[in-house]
Scaffold this motif. Structure first.
Motif, PDB file in Angstrom:
ATOM      1  N   VAL A 149      -8.439   9.753  -3.540  1.00 22.36           N
ATOM      2  CA  VAL A 149      -8.088   8.982  -2.385  1.00 22.36           C
ATOM      3  C   VAL A 149      -6.963  10.123  -1.560  1.00 22.36           C
ATOM      4  O   VAL A 149      -6.905  10.484  -1.291  1.00 22.36           O
ATOM      5  CB  VAL A 149      -7.478   7.439  -1.375  1.00 22.36           C
TER       6      VAL A 149
ATOM      7  N   LEU B 151      -9.358   4.075   5.756  1.00 21.70           N
ATOM      8  CA  LEU B 151      -8.835   3.327   5.038  1.00 21.70           C
ATOM      9  C   LEU B 151      -8.158   2.297   5.754  1.00 21.70           C
ATOM     10  O   LEU B 151      -8.345   0.989   5.360  1.00 21.70           O
ATOM     11  CB  LEU B 151      -7.325   4.346   4.297  1.00 21.70           C
TER      12      LEU B 151
ATOM     13  N   CYS C  29       1.025  -1.377   0.281  1.00 24.81           N
ATOM     14  CA  CYS C  29      -0.237   0.230  -0.420  1.00 24.81           C
ATOM     15  C   CYS C  29       0.837   1.261   0.168  1.00 24.81           C
ATOM     16  O   CYS C  29       0.754   2.040  -0.686  1.00 24.81           O
ATOM     17  CB  CYS C  29      -0.708   0.140   1.100  1.00 24.81           C
TER      18      CYS C  29
ATOM     19  N   ARG D  79       2.445   2.134  -3.596  1.00 25.29           N
ATOM     20  CA  ARG D  79       1.352   2.290  -3.921  1.00 25.29           C
ATOM     21  C   ARG D  79       1.014   4.187  -3.688  1.00 25.29           C
ATOM     22  O   ARG D  79       0.736   4.873  -5.303  1.00 25.29           O
ATOM     23  CB  ARG D  79       0.316   1.839  -4.549  1.00 25.29           C
ATOM     24  N   ALA D  80       1.063   4.610  -2.961  1.00 30.05           N
ATOM     25  CA  ALA D  80       0.746   5.621  -2.220  1.00 30.05           C
ATOM     26  C   ALA D  80       1.115   6.717  -2.839  1.00 30.05           C
ATOM     27  O   ALA D  80       1.763   7.383  -4.019  1.00 30.05           O
ATOM     28  CB  ALA D  80       0.770   5.562  -1.215  1.00 30.05           C
TER      29      ALA D  80
ATOM     30  N   SER E  60     -13.306   5.801  -4.159  1.00 34.52           N
ATOM     31  CA  SER E  60     -12.535   4.388  -5.181  1.00 34.52           C
ATOM     32  C   SER E  60     -12.015   4.683  -6.247  1.00 34.52           C
ATOM     33  O   SER E  60     -11.170   3.732  -7.026  1.00 34.52           O
ATOM     34  CB  SER E  60     -14.674   4.175  -5.889  1.00 34.52           C
ATOM     35  N   SER E  61     -11.082   6.262  -6.123  1.00 36.51           N
ATOM     36  CA  SER E  61     -10.682   6.274  -6.874  1.00 36.51           C
ATOM     37  C   SER E  61      -8.968   6.588  -6.542  1.00 36.51           C
ATOM     38  O   SER E  61      -8.908   6.902  -5.342  1.00 36.51           O
ATOM     39  CB  SER E  61     -10.753   7.841  -7.743  1.00 36.51           C
ATOM     40  N   LYS E  62      -8.130   5.906  -6.454  1.00 37.54           N
ATOM     41  CA  LYS E  62      -7.053   5.995  -5.931  1.00 37.54           C
ATOM     42  C   LYS E  62      -6.607   7.212  -6.036  1.00 37.54           C
ATOM     43  O   LYS E  62      -5.841   7.799  -4.895  1.00 37.54           O
ATOM     44  CB  LYS E  62      -6.267   4.697  -6.767  1.00 37.54           C
ATOM     45  N   ASN E  63      -6.146   7.260  -6.790  1.00 36.10           N
ATOM     46  CA  ASN E  63      -5.823   8.979  -7.655  1.00 36.10           C
ATOM     47  C   ASN E  63      -6.523   9.219  -6.586  1.00 36.10           C
ATOM     48  O   ASN E  63      -6.100  10.989  -5.799  1.00 36.10           O
ATOM     49  CB  ASN E  63      -5.562   9.281  -8.757  1.00 36.10           C
TER      50      ASN E  63
ATOM     51  N   PHE F 204       1.376   6.469  -6.588  1.00 35.52           N
ATOM     52  CA  PHE F 204       0.180   7.979  -6.989  1.00 35.52           C
ATOM     53  C   PHE F 204       0.805   8.896  -6.892  1.00 35.52           C
ATOM     54  O   PHE F 204      -0.038   9.890  -7.603  1.00 35.52           O
ATOM     55  CB  PHE F 204      -1.102   7.419  -6.161  1.00 35.52           C
TER      56      PHE F 204
END
Length: 202
Positions: free
Chosen positions: A75, A95, A12, A15-16, A70-73, A19
């Motif tokens: 969030v 989260l 996670c 990924r953060a 629902s959008s990773k960007n 992004f």
């Protein structure tokens, strides 16, 4: 990185970071002062097909809070905004609950449940979220036999608070409005440049 996010799985965190790099969000909360007069702008750079995907993503955030979450960007951007209001613990708790529900090991579930409670729920918690006393006590009782749903009530109330309070301010913020305007302009330019020329009539 805040201590809370450090508790997330490495995947996670990676990924953060990815992004944040893609979005180009520069949020230096420690450098904010009382005379800034607003939120630091989200700066982004995206090319070719990624630009269109990102544009659609950004413009979709204003359609509903569910689409934003629902959008990773989305969030990442919303978390950056919440940091400017010193209320990022609400999203971080939400989260953490989402990750918590994915745990299948009963031992890990119990360990993580107590960690989340100590971090966000108990009185004087380092990242204490704004929930009522009844919800706090209900969650405390749920921890006596932790299940994947033991934080559902507290998570739901925190989500409602964000949706009714922080989310509208996020959409009205100069940062998001500028970002939406840029993506709209980029999308229009891309569409017009890719449209086939009309045939000439002789």
């Amino acid at each position: 990185m805040c201590r809370t996010l450090a508790t997330f799985p490495n995947s996670c965190l990676e990924r953060a970071k990815e992004f944040k790099t893609r979005l180009g969000i520069f949020l230096h909360k420690s450098e904010l002062s009382s005379d800034t007069g607003g939120v630091n702008k989200f700066e982004w750079a995206s090319k070719h097909s990624k630009e269109r995907i990102f544009s659609e993503d950004v413009l979709g955030w204003r359609e509903s809070f569910d689409l934003l979450l629902s959008s990773k960007n989305g969030v990442v951007a919303f978390h950056a905004f919440l940091k400017t209001e010193f209320s990022e613990e609400n999203l971080e708790f939400w989260l953490a609950c989402e990750e918590f529900k994915k745990i299948r090991s009963a031992t890990k579930l119990a360990t993580r449940a107590h960690r989340i409670f100590d971090e966000y729920i108990c009185s004087e918690a380092p990242k204490e979220v704004n929930i009522d006393h009844e919800t706090r006590e209900l969650t405390r009782i749920n921890l006596q036999a932790p299940t994947a749903s033991c934080f559902d009530v507290a998570q739901g109330k925190t989500r409602t608070l964000m949706e009714k309070d922080s989310y509208p301010r996020f959409l009205k913020s100069p940062a998001y409005r500028d970002l939406a305007a840029q993506t709209s302009a980029a999308s229009s330019t891309s569409t017009s440049s890719s449209s086939p020329a009309e045939p000439s009539h002789t």
